[in-house]
Design an enzyme around this catalytic site. Structure first.
Site, PDB file in Angstrom:
ATOM      1  N   TYR A  58       0.847  -1.190   0.000  1.00  0.00           N
ATOM      2  CA  TYR A  58       0.000   0.000   0.000  1.00  0.00           C
ATOM      3  C   TYR A  58       0.883   1.241   0.000  1.00  0.00           C
ATOM      4  O   TYR A  58       1.739   1.400   0.869  1.00  0.00           O
ATOM      5  CB  TYR A  58      -0.911   0.012   1.234  1.00  0.00           C
ATOM      6  CG  TYR A  58      -1.992   1.058   1.101  1.00  0.00           C
ATOM      7  CD1 TYR A  58      -3.261   0.707   0.659  1.00  0.00           C
ATOM      8  CD2 TYR A  58      -1.734   2.391   1.363  1.00  0.00           C
ATOM      9  CE1 TYR A  58      -4.251   1.670   0.484  1.00  0.00           C
ATOM     10  CE2 TYR A  58      -2.709   3.356   1.190  1.00  0.00           C
ATOM     11  CZ  TYR A  58      -3.967   2.993   0.754  1.00  0.00           C
ATOM     12  OH  TYR A  58      -4.933   3.948   0.575  1.00  0.00           O
ATOM     13  N   ASN A  83      -3.827   5.647   5.892  1.00  0.00           N
ATOM     14  CA  ASN A  83      -4.584   6.461   6.845  1.00  0.00           C
ATOM     15  C   ASN A  83      -5.349   5.563   7.826  1.00  0.00           C
ATOM     16  O   ASN A  83      -5.178   4.338   7.835  1.00  0.00           O
ATOM     17  CB  ASN A  83      -5.525   7.418   6.095  1.00  0.00           C
ATOM     18  CG  ASN A  83      -6.569   6.666   5.288  1.00  0.00           C
ATOM     19  OD1 ASN A  83      -6.832   5.486   5.514  1.00  0.00           O
ATOM     20  ND2 ASN A  83      -7.170   7.346   4.329  1.00  0.00           N
ATOM     21  N   SER A 131       5.172   9.026  13.694  1.00  0.00           N
ATOM     22  CA  SER A 131       6.630   8.891  13.818  1.00  0.00           C
ATOM     23  C   SER A 131       7.127   9.363  15.174  1.00  0.00           C
ATOM     24  O   SER A 131       6.494  10.200  15.828  1.00  0.00           O
ATOM     25  CB  SER A 131       7.315   9.741  12.751  1.00  0.00           C
ATOM     26  OG  SER A 131       6.913   9.326  11.482  1.00  0.00           O
ATOM     27  N   GLN A 163      11.250  14.573  12.491  1.00  0.00           N
ATOM     28  CA  GLN A 163      10.111  13.705  12.774  1.00  0.00           C
ATOM     29  C   GLN A 163       8.855  14.521  12.994  1.00  0.00           C
ATOM     30  O   GLN A 163       7.766  14.137  12.566  1.00  0.00           O
ATOM     31  CB  GLN A 163      10.397  12.811  13.989  1.00  0.00           C
ATOM     32  CG  GLN A 163      11.528  11.818  13.735  1.00  0.00           C
ATOM     33  CD  GLN A 163      11.310  10.991  12.487  1.00  0.00           C
ATOM     34  OE1 GLN A 163      10.373  10.212  12.402  1.00  0.00           O
ATOM     35  NE2 GLN A 163      12.159  11.174  11.489  1.00  0.00           N
ATOM     36  N   HIS A 179       6.385  15.225  10.135  1.00  0.00           N
ATOM     37  CA  HIS A 179       5.570  14.157   9.533  1.00  0.00           C
ATOM     38  C   HIS A 179       4.089  14.319   9.834  1.00  0.00           C
ATOM     39  O   HIS A 179       3.237  13.956   9.030  1.00  0.00           O
ATOM     40  CB  HIS A 179       5.989  12.793  10.088  1.00  0.00           C
ATOM     41  CG  HIS A 179       7.027  12.101   9.258  1.00  0.00           C
ATOM     42  ND1 HIS A 179       6.822  11.767   7.956  1.00  0.00           N
ATOM     43  CD2 HIS A 179       8.268  11.668   9.557  1.00  0.00           C
ATOM     44  CE1 HIS A 179       7.901  11.159   7.469  1.00  0.00           C
ATOM     45  NE2 HIS A 179       8.797  11.091   8.423  1.00  0.00           N
ATOM     46  N   GLU A 217      10.483   4.638  18.135  1.00  0.00           N
ATOM     47  CA  GLU A 217      10.781   4.159  16.779  1.00  0.00           C
ATOM     48  C   GLU A 217      12.265   4.391  16.457  1.00  0.00           C
ATOM     49  O   GLU A 217      12.949   3.498  15.968  1.00  0.00           O
ATOM     50  CB  GLU A 217       9.880   4.927  15.807  1.00  0.00           C
ATOM     51  CG  GLU A 217       9.988   4.497  14.363  1.00  0.00           C
ATOM     52  CD  GLU A 217       9.150   5.386  13.440  1.00  0.00           C
ATOM     53  OE1 GLU A 217       8.731   6.489  13.871  1.00  0.00           O
ATOM     54  OE2 GLU A 217       8.920   4.977  12.286  1.00  0.00           O
ATOM     55  N   HIS A 218      12.737   5.622  16.720  1.00  0.00           N
ATOM     56  CA  HIS A 218      14.137   5.979  16.431  1.00  0.00           C
ATOM     57  C   HIS A 218      14.783   6.604  17.654  1.00  0.00           C
ATOM     58  O   HIS A 218      14.147   7.400  18.339  1.00  0.00           O
ATOM     59  CB  HIS A 218      14.217   7.056  15.335  1.00  0.00           C
ATOM     60  CG  HIS A 218      13.453   6.766  14.087  1.00  0.00           C
ATOM     61  ND1 HIS A 218      12.289   7.426  13.749  1.00  0.00           N
ATOM     62  CD2 HIS A 218      13.700   5.906  13.078  1.00  0.00           C
ATOM     63  CE1 HIS A 218      11.852   6.983  12.586  1.00  0.00           C
ATOM     64  NE2 HIS A 218      12.678   6.050  12.154  1.00  0.00           N
ATOM     65  N   ASP A 237      15.917   6.911   6.929  1.00  0.00           N
ATOM     66  CA  ASP A 237      14.668   6.958   6.156  1.00  0.00           C
ATOM     67  C   ASP A 237      14.900   6.638   4.695  1.00  0.00           C
ATOM     68  O   ASP A 237      13.969   6.235   3.997  1.00  0.00           O
ATOM     69  CB  ASP A 237      14.044   8.354   6.251  1.00  0.00           C
ATOM     70  CG  ASP A 237      13.409   8.599   7.604  1.00  0.00           C
ATOM     71  OD1 ASP A 237      13.027   7.610   8.259  1.00  0.00           O
ATOM     72  OD2 ASP A 237      13.315   9.778   8.011  1.00  0.00           O
ATOM     73  N   GLU A 249      -3.709 -35.776  28.578  1.00  0.00           N
ATOM     74  CA  GLU A 249      -4.501 -34.648  28.065  1.00  0.00           C
ATOM     75  C   GLU A 249      -5.896 -35.080  27.629  1.00  0.00           C
ATOM     76  O   GLU A 249      -6.661 -34.261  27.114  1.00  0.00           O
ATOM     77  CB  GLU A 249      -3.757 -33.975  26.895  1.00  0.00           C
ATOM     78  CG  GLU A 249      -2.468 -33.295  27.346  1.00  0.00           C
ATOM     79  CD  GLU A 249      -1.843 -32.391  26.291  1.00  0.00           C
ATOM     80  OE1 GLU A 249      -2.307 -32.411  25.134  1.00  0.00           O
ATOM     81  OE2 GLU A 249      -0.894 -31.671  26.646  1.00  0.00           O
ATOM     82  N   HIS A 263      -4.906 -39.165  19.638  1.00  0.00           N
ATOM     83  CA  HIS A 263      -3.485 -38.826  19.576  1.00  0.00           C
ATOM     84  C   HIS A 263      -2.656 -40.005  20.097  1.00  0.00           C
ATOM     85  O   HIS A 263      -1.674 -40.414  19.468  1.00  0.00           O
ATOM     86  CB  HIS A 263      -3.178 -37.597  20.453  1.00  0.00           C
ATOM     87  CG  HIS A 263      -3.576 -36.284  19.850  1.00  0.00           C
ATOM     88  ND1 HIS A 263      -4.873 -35.929  19.621  1.00  0.00           N
ATOM     89  CD2 HIS A 263      -2.823 -35.221  19.441  1.00  0.00           C
ATOM     90  CE1 HIS A 263      -4.920 -34.703  19.096  1.00  0.00           C
ATOM     91  NE2 HIS A 263      -3.680 -34.252  18.978  1.00  0.00           N
TER      92      HIS A 263
END
Lengths: 428, 428
Positions: A129, A211, A234, A256, A259, A323-324, A357, A411, A416
């Site tokens: 996307y 979005n 960000s 940042q 953004h 994030e950074h 980036d 069990e 099984h």
């Protein structure tokens, strides 16, 4: 902007409250995404074209919904030469970095004589996307499509809302080897990728930012297809001592903030006077910044934390789990090596986050909203998956069979147990 | 049961319809989970105890909500000796297998002189959901907690609905080194793990299977915490030629069918007469199976596919993308190596899938509902995350800076560009 001082009595409570000031997703968006997904799932191409008319004001057909090879070529040719060269440089560096991430298959025989291992295989088809309008970024194409190509994904389907396609975006698609591009966006594009719609065949995973509708749709479609992480605003933390140029640090914080009004930029410094100098530099730069409106809105909600000594900064960074994070200090390893929760670390005074980036080679799709506590940036691992392998012969099965029977019986799963016991005692 | 024959004219359409016969999640369950999560998020411990009274009919307090160390010891001591030994055997094999998955950190300097790499770190705290009642399985504890321990997770918080704790479950917790167990279940337990509630501190990720409310809660909480995959009904495909003992193959098919009326068991064989023999063996075994009711309901909806030659089976397996596939043939690698989409592969006539549920060492938490197209079984990767590392010096920054400026300007992000250009031209 705000100022926190770790020496203040109220720091802990105030900083915790600040970290928890997070915006939830409105329920209306989720409900709308659910309805759109169901519409495309049951209505196929006709529904997709209808939503595109309603939401994107574009009247498309089964033919015009696809961006033709000629359009991609022509658009890419319109890209400025320096940008095209930067795209090629970035693509090659991203390819080289992600190539190193490729994990090895394993196959071994253990002491019991059991042959074990695993095998990695690429996904067959991935949807990327790419947002439209101002946020149509060539770097989005590179950071999502190049790792998929490195992984060996056979088919990459890019979707982007109708409208003029940026030459740089098409040049990036060309550099990444993306040939299938659809002029659709929003939750309806995600649904088309997941379920298929007319000429758009279904994919196995959807990656890329979008979005609120796209994010809600991806969350809803998780399970039908794989998704990457849910992207939030960000974030950057800059750990800087007073030996830095305040203008450089201000620029990094604003990189940042620009953004998104909800972006989070935090300076951690041991020097209150330096913090004040950075604040002044931010104000000077904001005054002439074309993206100043968003950046100013973001910076108003964030700011500086005074922390001395900076030796304590890794612990604070972990609480933020950003994030950074930049360590603009001498010998940055001393601090950086102690950080546990961060998407990416940028070390030293000459490594602004923006390098990451675009051209460092590492991926710019990174965990936000404290998700670095439990998740990683996009990588080759997003485009491959692992199949476990087990092989017994009669001798090794004789060792593994009896404890299998014991556990299956404990069990309450007699079938099984029987699938093992029947091979241990063929007469039973 | 059903029978498909790939030679029939209608096979493609009928088999596609069969694969798409999948049960959606009712919207009521999702809405209820959302309400419960919000209740615990805002109401904390009081809300958690209230939901536990309403849904689990258990009256607990801040003290009694936790399973004490003495209870764990006493319960584990009640575990039958053969089961305890089987648990120890399984735990050690799971530990050894997952230890081999640990990926290496990377650090390198590329041709541009940029220092790059990544570092893996464990999650700090993980919640393990263990269902109650009949589905309280010691293997669930081992398969989720042992890989977390191998990864280096500091804190493991197990939750399980109130009620008698199975000795084998407590023995498995002890073997896995789990000491923090809470007597809570459902969506409210997931919310307590994500947000914290009284003595239960928040975790970073929730793993483990649960009912529809637990699955809905995990999907809702994704982002606040990490989650493992959303578990669906069990699945097995058995690829078998006529040289097999039909009783063995019938036992393998029933070993998944007994889990759940919605479980999916499929035989792929090249011999219609052998398929009939397996069907008869299934009926004989069902007649005496304690879990026959669920198994019968499951088997009614699934069955055999006749496919000749079996050389074509990897393609059909990929279309099903099952959780488990067995190749009960000679030289199984010949077929198995061509499979792309499966959670786990079991090779040869002496490797029933149940081996993998307990003691093979590989993980039994595997992708279902065709998620093997895009995801992998639980592994050490679920309990670690990766931080990217970038370090430029002035010389390497001089190489990376200009293309960064070109791309940032092309994307309309002037503050990004400035954070690079200001270091390239300190006077600018």
């Amino acid at each position: 902007m705000r100022r926190f001082d770790t020496r203040d009595a109220g720091f802990e409570a105030a900083f915790d409250a600040y970290l928890n000031e997070r915006r939830g997703q409105p329920a209306e968006v989720d409900a709308a995404a659910a309805e759109i997904i169901e519409g495309v799932r049951t209505g196929g191409l006709a529904a997709l074209l209808d939503y595109t008319r309603r939401f994107d004001r574009a009247d498309l057909t089964e033919q015009s919904i696809r961006v033709s090879a000629a359009e991609i070529e022509a658009g890419a040719a319109d890209c400025a030469e320096d940008v095209r060269q930067a795209i090629a440089f970035a693509a090659e560096r991203i390819r080289a970095y992600h190539e190193r991430q490729r994990p090895a298959d394993a196959r071994f025989v253990d002491e019991a004589g059991v042959e074990l291992g695993w095998r990695w295989t690429p996904l067959e088809a991935v949807g990327v996307y790419v947002p439209g309008g101002r946020a149509a970024y060539p770097s989005t194409v590179l950071m999502n499509a190049v790792p998929a190509k490195v992984a060996g994904v056979g088919r990459i389907a890019m979707v982007t809302p109708p409208g003029k396609l940026q030459p740089a975006v098409l040049a990036a698609a060309k550099a990444a080897g993306v040939t299938e591009i659809w002029r659709v966006g929003g939750a309806h594009a995600c649904a088309a990728l997941a379920y298929g719609a007319g000429p758009i065949r279904p994919v196995d995973k959807i990656v890329g930012p979008g979005n609120a509708f796209v994010t809600a749709a991806k969350r809803r479609l998780y399970g039908v297809v794989g998704i990457d992480a849910l992207a939030g605003p960000s974030e950057i933390v800059v750990v800087a001592d007073a030996a830095n140029n305040p203008d450089w640090i201000a620029a990094d914080l604003l990189s940042q903030a620009e953004h998104d009004p909800a972006a989070q930029s935090i300076l951690i410094t041991d020097d209150a006077a330096f913090a004040a100098e950075v604040e002044q530099a931010v104000d000077r730069q904001l005054a002439v910044l074309a993206t100043g409106e968003d950046a100013r809105a973001s910076w108003r909600d964030h700011g500086a934390v005074i922390l001395s000594p900076l030796d304590a900064s890794p612990g604070l960074v972990d609480r933020i789990a950003p994030e950074h994070v930049e360590f603009a200090v001498d010998a940055p390893e001393r601090l950086a090596d102690r950080v546990r929760h961060a998407g990416a670390i940028f070390m030293g005074r000459h490594t602004p986050e923006a390098i990451g980036d675009y051209v460092a080679g590492s991926n710019h799709v990174l965990p936000t909203s404290r998700a670095a506590r439990f998740s990683s940036g996009l990588s080759i691992y997003d485009f491959i998956k692992r199949t476990s392998i087990v092989k017994c012969d009669p001798a090794s099965f004789a060792i593994l069979g009896p404890p299998t029977v014991a556990l299956a019986e404990a069990e309450g799963l007699p079938a099984h147990a029987r699938s093992a016991s029947i091979r241990l005692n063929p007469r039973a």
